[in-house]
Design a protein around this motif. Structure first.
Motif, mmCIF file in Angstrom:
data_model
loop_
_atom_site.group_PDB
_atom_site.id
_atom_site.type_symbol
_atom_site.label_atom_id
_atom_site.label_comp_id
_atom_site.label_asym_id
_atom_site.label_seq_id
_atom_site.Cartn_x
_atom_site.Cartn_y
_atom_site.Cartn_z
ATOM 1 N N TYR A 259 -0.080 4.537 -6.082
ATOM 2 C CA TYR A 259 1.150 4.075 -5.433
ATOM 3 C C TYR A 259 2.389 4.280 -6.306
ATOM 4 O O TYR A 259 3.379 4.868 -5.871
ATOM 5 C CB TYR A 259 1.011 2.616 -5.023
ATOM 6 C CG TYR A 259 -0.143 2.354 -4.088
ATOM 7 C CD1 TYR A 259 -0.382 3.201 -3.003
ATOM 8 C CD2 TYR A 259 -1.018 1.290 -4.286
ATOM 9 C CE1 TYR A 259 -1.449 2.994 -2.147
ATOM 10 C CE2 TYR A 259 -2.085 1.064 -3.432
ATOM 11 C CZ TYR A 259 -2.301 1.923 -2.363
ATOM 12 O OH TYR A 259 -3.360 1.707 -1.520
ATOM 13 N N GLY B 293 0.796 -1.219 0.000
ATOM 14 C CA GLY B 293 0.000 0.000 0.000
ATOM 15 C C GLY B 293 0.831 1.273 0.000
ATOM 16 O O GLY B 293 1.921 1.343 -0.575
ATOM 17 N N GLN B 294 0.321 2.286 0.675
ATOM 18 C CA GLN B 294 0.976 3.589 0.692
ATOM 19 C C GLN B 294 2.326 3.539 1.399
ATOM 20 O O GLN B 294 3.272 4.244 1.002
ATOM 21 C CB GLN B 294 0.078 4.635 1.361
ATOM 22 C CG GLN B 294 0.617 6.053 1.332
ATOM 23 C CD GLN B 294 0.819 6.595 -0.077
ATOM 24 O OE1 GLN B 294 0.141 6.169 -1.007
ATOM 25 N NE2 GLN B 294 1.740 7.536 -0.251
#
Length: 405
Positions: free
Chosen positions: A344, A296-297
């Protein structure tokens, strides 16, 4: 020689500083010198090959300068690897209507022991296809890169270590050294590469190529990985590749790329196996791990920090920086990650404005893909990514092979 004088200068400075401290003297330090400005007139001074062809010289200049504003978007084997066995246009062009800006190719089949050079030989057919693809890409103004999944020198069957014996893993890379038992074998492979570089020309103009040998050396999945070669051994072989192709075979249409995997977060660590500024034109990084599922981030932030490190290092050395491999593979067992491309990956490439010349996705297969086709679940996300301000596909390419006046 320049490095040796630099080390001496640092040692002398340390001694002077120490003595001055003992005498109570205040020391005024000078700031580190800023990177030189690369101009069309001095560009060859910063390249590995000071006799590089005009088009290769222009490519180095353009990649250094355009990276502050744009990221070229490419794919490995884009012209010949298709998802769901749909031949024809590249999958990227099916989805976007445009060719990639970068085409990745490989010397793997070209240097395979089974390449007989005969018209009916499958490996030789792959060689001809690769050369044709490089010519097509160059004529379209695209960047051409070559990696090299060289088979190990014992049986010449594998480049991954999982099927090699301990003895083979421990000695394969070392055997390429100038006094190694497979050094002449290695030179013969380089002779084959040289013959291909010489064949890569259009209307008398040699096609410039970014060559990325022995990549991801910080891992140990390849037989040239860090568990099987010391840093000095790796540097020695890399330097030999450059000097043999450039000085012995007179190949002058190559930019040389140093491309570890994503294990390095600090510049000093990244440089552990770095062959030196005189042997590298492009500082690369392959990164899949930080973009994997569930990263993810946070993964995007880690990837961005590494690219900032890479960009800063390249600017200090007056080199090119690139994300030389990346992607998230979608298959029957791995679903698309929502907003993977547009959120992302784009964040990693552009937050705090690292100067990254290009990003290259790995190839699609019949059963899995990195670049979605029009009917894929993440096509809209990829289209959003490619239409962002910093992303370039083939129609938006600058004149990569022409120096400005």
């Amino acid at each position: 020689m320049k490095n040796r004088f630099s080390i001496v200068a640092i040692l002398l400075a340390s001694i002077i500083f120490s003595c001055s401290k003992d005498q109570g003297t205040t020391i005024t330090t000078t700031p580190s010198p800023q990177p030189s400005v690369i101009t069309p007139q001095n560009v060859r001074d910063y390249m590995v090959d000071h006799n590089a062809t005009p088009a290769t010289t222009a490519l180095f200049y353009q990649l250094v300068n355009q990276s502050s504003a744009k990221n070229l978007v490419g794919q490995h084997e884009a012209f010949n690897s298709f998802y769901a066995n749909q031949t024809g246009l590249s999958d990227l062009k099916k989805t976007t209507g445009k060719d990639p800006a970068v085409l990745g190719l490989d010397f793997m089949f070209i240097t395979d022991k089974n390449n007989t050079g005969q018209a009916d030989n499958w490996y030789y057919q792959q060689e001809l296809k690769s050369i044709a693809d490089a010519k097509e890409a160059f004529q379209k103004g695209m960047l051409v890169t070559y990696s090299w999944h060289l088979r190990e020198p014992y049986l010449e069957e594998q480049f991954y270590t999982n099927t090699m014996t301990d003895q083979q893993k421990a000695t394969a890379f070392k055997s390429l050294l100038p006094n190694g038992i497979h050094h002449n074998w290695f030179k013969a492979k380089l002779d084959k590469l040289a013959s291909v570089f010489q064949t890569l020309e259009v209307n008398g103009t040699p096609i410039p190529v970014v060559f990325r040998p022995f990549h991801e050396m910080d891992g140990s999945w390849f037989w040239w990985g860090q568990n099987y070669a010391t840093a000095e051994e790796y540097k020695t072989v890399f330097r030999f590749i450059v000097t043999y192709l450039r000085d012995v075979k007179n190949i002058h249409n190559v930019l040389y790329a140093f491309a570890p995997d994503a294990s390095y977060t600090q510049a000093n660590d990244y440089l552990t196996r770095y062959p030196g500024d005189d042997y590298v034109d492009l500082l690369g990084m392959d990164n899949y791990a930080d973009f994997a599922v569930q990263q993810g981030q946070q993964g995007a932030v880690r990837a961005n920090e590494k690219l900032i490190m890479l960009s800063n290092l390249a600017q200090q050395k007056n080199k090119i920086a690139a994300l030389t491999e990346t992607g998230y593979q979608v298959s029957a067992t791995s679903s698309p990650i929502s907003n993977w491309f547009s959120t992302y990956l784009y964040y990693a490439l552009n937050e705090s404005s690292p100067k990254i010349a290009y990003v290259m996705f790995w190839n699609n297969t019949q059963n899995a893909y990195y670049i979605p086709t029009p009917a894929s679940g993440n096509t809209a996300d990829f289209l959003q990514f490619t239409t962002k301000a910093r992303c370039i596909l083939q129609p938006q390419l600058p004149q990569l092979y022409t120096l400005p006046n």
